[in-house]
Design an enzyme around this catalytic site. Sequence first.
Site, PDB file in Angstrom:
ATOM      1  N   HIS A 273       0.828  -1.206   0.000  1.00  0.00           N
ATOM      2  CA  HIS A 273       0.000   0.000   0.000  1.00  0.00           C
ATOM      3  C   HIS A 273       0.866   1.262   0.000  1.00  0.00           C
ATOM      4  O   HIS A 273       0.979   1.925  -1.012  1.00  0.00           O
ATOM      5  CB  HIS A 273      -1.013   0.022   1.141  1.00  0.00           C
ATOM      6  CG  HIS A 273      -1.958  -1.127   1.139  1.00  0.00           C
ATOM      7  ND1 HIS A 273      -2.695  -1.475   0.020  1.00  0.00           N
ATOM      8  CD2 HIS A 273      -2.283  -2.022   2.099  1.00  0.00           C
ATOM      9  CE1 HIS A 273      -3.429  -2.529   0.297  1.00  0.00           C
ATOM     10  NE2 HIS A 273      -3.199  -2.890   1.556  1.00  0.00           N
ATOM     11  N   ASP A 324      -5.564  -7.878  -3.281  1.00  0.00           N
ATOM     12  CA  ASP A 324      -5.821  -7.629  -1.870  1.00  0.00           C
ATOM     13  C   ASP A 324      -7.144  -8.228  -1.393  1.00  0.00           C
ATOM     14  O   ASP A 324      -7.245  -9.421  -1.160  1.00  0.00           O
ATOM     15  CB  ASP A 324      -5.762  -6.126  -1.604  1.00  0.00           C
ATOM     16  CG  ASP A 324      -5.672  -5.780  -0.124  1.00  0.00           C
ATOM     17  OD1 ASP A 324      -5.771  -6.693   0.719  1.00  0.00           O
ATOM     18  OD2 ASP A 324      -5.502  -4.597   0.212  1.00  0.00           O
TER      19      ASP A 324
END
Length: 458
Positions: A273, A324
Amino acid sequence: MTTVFAETALMEEGWRENVLVTVGGDGLIASVSPDDRASAAGADHRAAVLLPAPVNLHSHAFQRAMAGLTESRGPDKRDSFWTWRRLMYRFLDRLTPEHVEAIAALVQMEMLEAGYAGLVEFHYLHHQTDGTPYDDVAELSRRTVFAAAETGMGLTLMPVLYQVGGCDGRPLGPGQIRFGNDLDRYIRLLEGAEDAVSGLPADCGVGVAPHSLRAVTREALKEAVALRRERPLHIHVAEQVAEVEEVEAAWGARPMTWLLDNHAVDARWCLIHATQMEARETEALAASGAVAGLCPITESSLGDGIFDGMRYREHGGRFGIGSDSNIRISLSEELRTLEYSQRLRDRSRAVLAEHGRSAGRVLYEEAALGGAQAAGRNSGRIAPGRLADMIALDGNALDLAGRTGDRILDAFIFAGDDRWVRDVWSGGRHMVREGRHVARDRIRANYLKTIAELEDAL
């Protein structure tokens, strides 16, 4: 030996025509012969467009069964990542090992059909619903491996170290107790995962994954980093503003700054991220040689923020992409969302394009190389000695008509979708043929059975 003839292929030196790729029984590319039209008739397979297949570098497989279930307003005045996380914790309380395996198989099948040949599974669901370890502490890791054996996915399994509920060291809460391990038990978990993966093809492996700075202690992080130094290491970092503030208050520095100051962050690392970084942190991460693990669809879904892609690439930063939360599994859409997020922030166009390479080609090539690095996988290029991770695109796709060179990738990413993916090879295993995974019907049936059993939780 297996041979694939491509009318057009993206190779290490760029686009070439009439390319014959020979794949050995070990799953490695034995030879690549461009300008070899004479070999077309005798090839085992033909492709209009052949591309290196990227790795999906970050996945939580079980969250696939939650897709579409968290879009209603909760009791809080404002929904956020943190309210979504509470819903996720309630959901996973119902999952059995059989459910985990069925969901993982579906996720891997969908990833292969989308064009991914490799997967890094960031696996943090370890124990029974009350936190008691299974008799085999690696039970749920093995279920992920069983799924890979069925799907043919090139798996890098990342068992996750998760110790505490926050930077203050508070105990794990009700939704987190299935994740928790001290370092000794984590090492046994890692060994169990390695034993399980040893039964898969040689291109599969295991890595180390401390969850985040808020979920491990300083001491445990230091010891985890020292484990399996030859293997990849992944960690969540700087995803949310609240996370950055918590780490800064407890550890005396922003999470990315603290990591770079206290650990030798290098090419082994993948920072997941990193959407909340200051300019100096972005530049320092780029200089480290680590991979930024970007998950644009999930980061959009959870309101994480926008990664500073232009600054990062200007300083030579490496990146890869992952699905994810698996709310949507789409290779082309992950890449498109990454570029479009940059355009929205900067009010510009073709932000990640470079001189001599279009936006689509930069996105695709760099994600293929960065994902391979993050997975510890010998892929990312169509070249001799590399794993035969390859995608064949449908030459009859309307928006590919008349397109050549970089415009092929621009059309695929910005005008097309994953229905263009016709064939996928993972380590030489031909798992997707004519757009369908070879075991699609069985895998879907098992997943639908799982969803029926989870109906109350859903």
